[in-house]
Design a protein around this motif. Structure first.
Motif, PDB file in Angstrom:
ATOM      1  N   ASN A 103       7.253 -11.583  -2.166  1.00  0.00           N
ATOM      2  CA  ASN A 103       7.547 -10.732  -1.002  1.00  0.00           C
ATOM      3  C   ASN A 103       6.430  -9.737  -0.686  1.00  0.00           C
ATOM      4  O   ASN A 103       6.579  -8.882   0.176  1.00  0.00           O
ATOM      5  N   GLU A 105       5.302  -7.224  -2.210  1.00  0.00           N
ATOM      6  CA  GLU A 105       5.664  -5.827  -2.447  1.00  0.00           C
ATOM      7  C   GLU A 105       4.876  -5.269  -3.625  1.00  0.00           C
ATOM      8  O   GLU A 105       4.683  -5.945  -4.631  1.00  0.00           O
ATOM      9  N   GLN A 122       4.653  -2.182   1.167  1.00  0.00           N
ATOM     10  CA  GLN A 122       3.804  -3.332   1.474  1.00  0.00           C
ATOM     11  C   GLN A 122       2.356  -2.852   1.533  1.00  0.00           C
ATOM     12  O   GLN A 122       2.078  -1.753   1.989  1.00  0.00           O
TER      13      GLN A 122
END
Length: 286
Positions: A103, A105, A122
């Motif tokens: 993701n 992240e 992010q």
């Protein structure tokens, strides 16, 4: 048939690259911009099957690994007592940078006194890959440049280790970053070794009761206040208020004592001289 063959080959390549590694970097930095000499410390990058990673000081890694192993064994047996011989004082760093490749992240963890701050966001890095090549520790490496945190950076990565990761928050190149430095050579990361091995530090925060999940903006506010007056952290509470924070100095015990706070401020301000030259001049991740 060609499509099926291509799919099988792609699946095999993914499986081959899904390795777990421990990479050790030497990190050199100038504590003040005018410093003539570097401070240095070893760091570990723990890569888990090309899905997630953690980057932390090698001393903290050894402590957190031992703690995780002992705790999991304790939970399995359900008997006995637990004790940990921490040696965090030997390291100048207690923070952890975790990356999730799926993701995209990035999680930043930082312990300040009895509070653990966690910032998740992010973080996209725009690389420009250069044709220049070299060799490092026997690996062919290629040059890439970027701007991150208000600084210009040069990275050397190898496609022979198909992991899009590197030291600190740096990631996103088609191979592992082996060397990294800013344009002023105030911060230098250089890989010392890499081994295929699995490491677990998942229980590193066990027993930490005061965990504060926050935004980058709120964390930077806390950090700036901490640098001015470290004892300001004593009364910080994660409670609902107009700005999401409430500060009180009604903590019982020694942290509420004026002498304790003054001594804490003195020691921490001396310690913070190690980081007067920040690696990020501006917030690079949202």
């Amino acid at each position: 048939m060609k499509i099926l063959f291509s799919f099988i080959m792609l699946f095999m390549l993914i499986n081959l690259s899904a390795q777990s590694y421990k990479t050790v970097y030497n990190f050199k930095w100038k504590p003040q911009k005018s410093s003539a000499e570097y401070l240095q410390e070893d760091f570990a990058l723990l890569i888990h099957e090309n899905k997630t990673s953690e980057f932390l000081s090698y001393i903290k890694f050894k402590n957190d690994s031992t703690k995780t192993t002992a705790l999991k064994e304790f939970k399995k047996k359900g008997l006995g007592s637990l004790s940990f011989n921490y040696k965090y004082g030997q390291s100048k760093f207690n923070d952890v940078v975790s990356k999730n490749y799926i993701n995209r992240e990035i999680s930043f963890e930082k312990q300040l006194y009895d509070k653990l701050f966690i910032v998740k966001n992010q973080c996209t890095i725009d690389w420009k890959i250069n044709s220049e090549k070299d060799i490092h520790l026997g690996y062919p490496v290629q040059k890439a440049i970027t701007e991150f945190g208000g600084r210009k950076w040069t990275a050397w990565f190898t496609a022979e280790i198909p992991v899009q990761d590197g030291p600190y928050k740096f990631h996103g190149l088609p191979g592992l970053i082996l060397k990294l430095n800013d344009s002023e050579n105030e911060f230098i990361y250089e890989m010392k070794s890499i081994t295929k091995e699995t490491n677990d530090i998942s229980e590193r925060n066990f027993g930490t009761n005061n965990i504060i999940n926050t935004s980058s903006a709120k964390w930077l506010k806390v950090w700036e206040n901490y640098k001015k007056q470290p004892s300001s952290i004593f009364g910080l509470k994660n409670e609902t208020s107009n700005d999401g924070w409430m500060t009180s100095m009604t903590i019982g015990g020694s942290p509420g004592d004026k002498g304790f706070a003054e001594n804490f401020d003195k020691k921490q301000k001396e310690f913070l001289k190690n980081f007067e030259n920040p690696i990020e001049l501006i917030n690079a991740c949202e």
